[in-house]
Write an enzyme that holds these catalytic residues in place. Structure first.
Site, short mmCIF file in Angstrom:
data_model
loop_
_atom_site.label_atom_id
_atom_site.label_comp_id
_atom_site.label_asym_id
_atom_site.label_seq_id
_atom_site.Cartn_x
_atom_site.Cartn_y
_atom_site.Cartn_z
N ASP A 11 -140.45 -12.51 45.22
CA ASP A 11 -139.59 -12.06 47.07
C ASP A 11 -139.31 -11.42 47.19
O ASP A 11 -138.77 -10.78 46.54
CB ASP A 11 -137.76 -13.58 46.41
CG ASP A 11 -137.07 -12.88 47.72
OD1 ASP A 11 -137.96 -12.64 48.75
OD2 ASP A 11 -135.87 -14.38 48.07
N ASP A 52 -139.48 -18.19 50.53
CA ASP A 52 -139.03 -16.96 51.04
C ASP A 52 -140.15 -16.16 49.48
O ASP A 52 -139.83 -14.62 49.27
CB ASP A 52 -138.17 -16.70 50.97
CG ASP A 52 -136.85 -16.65 49.41
OD1 ASP A 52 -136.96 -17.44 48.59
OD2 ASP A 52 -135.85 -16.00 50.03
N GLN A 94 -136.41 -7.76 47.34
CA GLN A 94 -135.34 -8.66 45.93
C GLN A 94 -135.18 -9.09 45.18
O GLN A 94 -135.15 -8.33 44.13
CB GLN A 94 -135.23 -10.44 46.99
CG GLN A 94 -134.48 -10.63 46.14
CD GLN A 94 -133.69 -12.49 47.08
OE1 GLN A 94 -133.37 -12.45 47.59
NE2 GLN A 94 -134.69 -13.10 46.70
N GLY A 103 -147.31 -0.89 33.16
CA GLY A 103 -147.79 -2.06 32.06
C GLY A 103 -147.83 -3.47 32.38
O GLY A 103 -148.48 -4.42 32.22
N LYS A 132 -136.15 -22.30 45.58
CA LYS A 132 -133.95 -21.83 45.88
C LYS A 132 -133.49 -23.26 44.27
O LYS A 132 -133.41 -24.05 45.04
CB LYS A 132 -134.41 -23.56 47.09
CG LYS A 132 -134.09 -22.76 47.75
CD LYS A 132 -133.26 -21.65 48.28
CE LYS A 132 -133.29 -20.57 49.51
NZ LYS A 132 -134.96 -19.24 49.29
N TYR A 232 -126.12 -11.73 39.62
CA TYR A 232 -126.88 -12.49 40.99
C TYR A 232 -128.36 -12.00 41.96
O TYR A 232 -127.55 -11.01 42.20
CB TYR A 232 -125.25 -13.34 41.33
CG TYR A 232 -126.70 -14.62 41.87
CD1 TYR A 232 -127.14 -15.73 42.02
CD2 TYR A 232 -126.72 -13.88 43.87
CE1 TYR A 232 -128.42 -16.10 42.93
CE2 TYR A 232 -127.58 -15.21 45.07
CZ TYR A 232 -127.93 -16.11 44.06
OH TYR A 232 -128.91 -17.02 44.67
N LYS A 235 -132.21 -16.75 42.92
CA LYS A 235 -132.48 -17.16 42.15
C LYS A 235 -133.52 -17.10 41.05
O LYS A 235 -134.05 -16.46 42.12
CB LYS A 235 -132.44 -19.03 42.18
CG LYS A 235 -131.31 -19.87 42.03
CD LYS A 235 -131.10 -20.29 40.36
CE LYS A 235 -129.69 -20.75 40.14
NZ LYS A 235 -129.57 -20.51 38.68
N ASP A 236 -134.26 -18.34 40.68
CA ASP A 236 -135.86 -17.77 39.27
C ASP A 236 -136.66 -18.10 39.90
O ASP A 236 -137.54 -18.78 39.31
CB ASP A 236 -135.51 -17.31 38.20
CG ASP A 236 -134.10 -16.87 37.96
OD1 ASP A 236 -134.11 -15.91 37.79
OD2 ASP A 236 -133.11 -17.71 37.28
N ASP A 290 -129.84 -23.78 52.89
CA ASP A 290 -130.51 -23.14 52.47
C ASP A 290 -131.70 -23.61 51.56
O ASP A 290 -131.95 -23.28 50.45
CB ASP A 290 -130.03 -21.60 52.13
CG ASP A 290 -129.78 -20.59 52.65
OD1 ASP A 290 -130.02 -20.04 53.70
OD2 ASP A 290 -129.95 -19.31 52.04
N TYR A 351 -122.95 -15.32 36.71
CA TYR A 351 -123.61 -14.27 37.47
C TYR A 351 -123.51 -14.34 38.97
O TYR A 351 -124.19 -13.66 39.15
CB TYR A 351 -124.59 -14.55 36.99
CG TYR A 351 -125.44 -13.97 35.54
CD1 TYR A 351 -125.17 -12.76 34.58
CD2 TYR A 351 -124.49 -15.44 34.29
CE1 TYR A 351 -125.16 -12.51 33.36
CE2 TYR A 351 -125.08 -14.84 33.07
CZ TYR A 351 -124.96 -13.33 32.83
OH TYR A 351 -124.64 -13.19 31.34
#
Ligand code: 13P
Ligand code: 13P
Ligand code: MG
Ligand code: MG
Ligand code: MG
Length: 368
Positions: A11, A52, A94, A103, A132, A232, A235-236, A290, A351
């Site tokens: 993102d 995003d 972000q 590397g 999301k 935070y 999110k991943d 969102d 988090y």
């Protein structure tokens, strides 16, 4: 000769807020990867977005974890971030958590799903890109594709799939992994992967048989941003690659696993449970609260490493029912407002920005 397919994603900023990646950013990424293709570093590429999140799909002969390929991705994200800053997009850069490339993009913020394999006579490869939500969102559909005979008819009727598969499952809290077999260990596998914030399917391998047992048939990005950043930072939002047909689930069996809009963690502020909705590319943007969390599916055939496609696989009325159901569930969950289980349980809020609020209240508590 083996081919590697890599998805590297980040993102680098949203328009507006966390809604989507604008065309200007997609263009910068395409230009950057076109240069890499012209110079012969990669065979082919596609640039897509999941909300995003900017997703770089690349094919090459450098194998997984290649410094060369990861550098191309990192530099592409840097160029995209420059553009994002110029446009003052929200959260520009972000997911680029490191200042300089060292590397390999792992541990630096971007998510990675890549696999090296011998390209078959015909090689269908599907890319699933989510926004999301978190890596564990893939546990349920990947399990269903490769281990659930009620999803995948081939597990029952195709002798070349009858033996089952090997699941590589990661404990992302402890940085450990375990290899487990289907069908004989499905109850134990489910005991782990049902806890999807901690145990995440990383790869699936075929058992000894038609396909080489050391070449993965599915791979999922499992990066945990808060583990890298210590706080935070979004999110991943995960991605996955799945190979199909000839000893593997058919394309339609792979896609069928997304016909149920299961609950995943993420959505607003990365702090809510909600349904994952399969959408066409043109709806790959997150709006209501969102979200709700979304997944797109890009279908390719490989031709000596070249990407033929993509086909926008969820762009079909066949998924209207799933989307309708997802929106019913979204509405139902939303009515809980700040209450669990819409809001994530306290452990998973650790988090986020919630502890800051709770800290203020702590001193007002008295013994009873
Ligand atoms: P076709 O007859 O359309 O080739 O389909 C074969 C198949 O196995 C579909 O799952
Ligand atoms: P992303 O992880 O997609 O950036 O979303 C973050 C967020 O806070 C959405 O409300
Ligand atoms: Mg964002
Ligand atoms: Mg995102
Ligand atoms: Mg994110």
């Amino acid at each position: 000769e083996k081919i590697t397919v890599s998805i590297i994603k980040a993102d680098v900023g949203g328009l507006p807020g966390h809604v989507l990646v604008p065309d200007e950013i997609i263009e910068v990424a395409k230009q950057s990867l076109e240069e890499a293709k012209q110079s012969g570093d990669i065979i082919d590429y596609r640039v897509l977005n999941a909300g995003d999140d900017l997703d770089l799909i690349m094919t090459h002969r450098e194998g997984v974890d290649s410094t060369k390929i990861h550098r191309i991705a990192w530099e592409t994200f840097e160029k995209a971030t420059e553009k994002a800053k110029e446009l003052k997009l929200y959260g520009a850069g972000q997911d680029l958590l490191a200042d300089a490339f060292s590397g390999n993009v792992r541990g630096m913020g971007p998510g990675v799903a890549e696999m090296e394999f011998t390209e078959r006579e015909s090689e269908p490869v599907l890319a699933f890109l989510m926004d999301k939500t978190e890596p564990g969102a893939f546990n349920l559909p990947i399990f269903r594709m490769f281990a659930d005979p009620f999803n995948t008819a081939g597990l029952v009727i195709d002798p070349s799939m009858h033996n089952g598969f090997v699941f590589e499952i990661w404990d992302i809290y402890e940085s450990k992994r375990v290899f487990m077999k289907t069908p004989e260990e499905i109850y134990d596998i489910l005991a782990l992967i049902g806890g999807k914030s901690r145990f995440v399917i990383k790869r699936v391998y075929p058992k000894e048989g038609k396909l080489p047992a050391d070449e993965p048939v599915a791979v999922i990005s499992t990066e945990k941003l808060y583990k890298i950043a210590g706080e935070y930072v979004g999110k991943d939002d995960p991605v996955a690659l799945v190979r199909a047909q000839s000893g593997l689930p058919a394309v339609g069996e792979v896609i069928e696993a997304f016909a149920f809009p299961h609950l995943v963690s993420g959505w607003m502020r990365g702090s809510h449970n909600g349904p994952i909705m399969p959408v066409p590319f043109r709806y790959s943007k997150c709006t209501r609260f969102d979200g709700p969390p979304r997944v797109i599916a890009a279908g390719f055939q490989l031709a000596n490493g070249k990407l033929v496609g993509p086909v926008d696989l969820f762009d079909d009325p066949a998924f209207d029912y799933t989307r309708q159901k997802a929106m019913e569930v979204a509405e139902y969950m939303r009515r809980h407002g700040p209450f669990e289980p819409h809001r994530l349980p306290s452990e998973d809020m650790e988090y986020t920005t919630l502890p800051g609020v709770l800290k203020k209240l702590k001193e007002r508590f008295e013994d009873v």
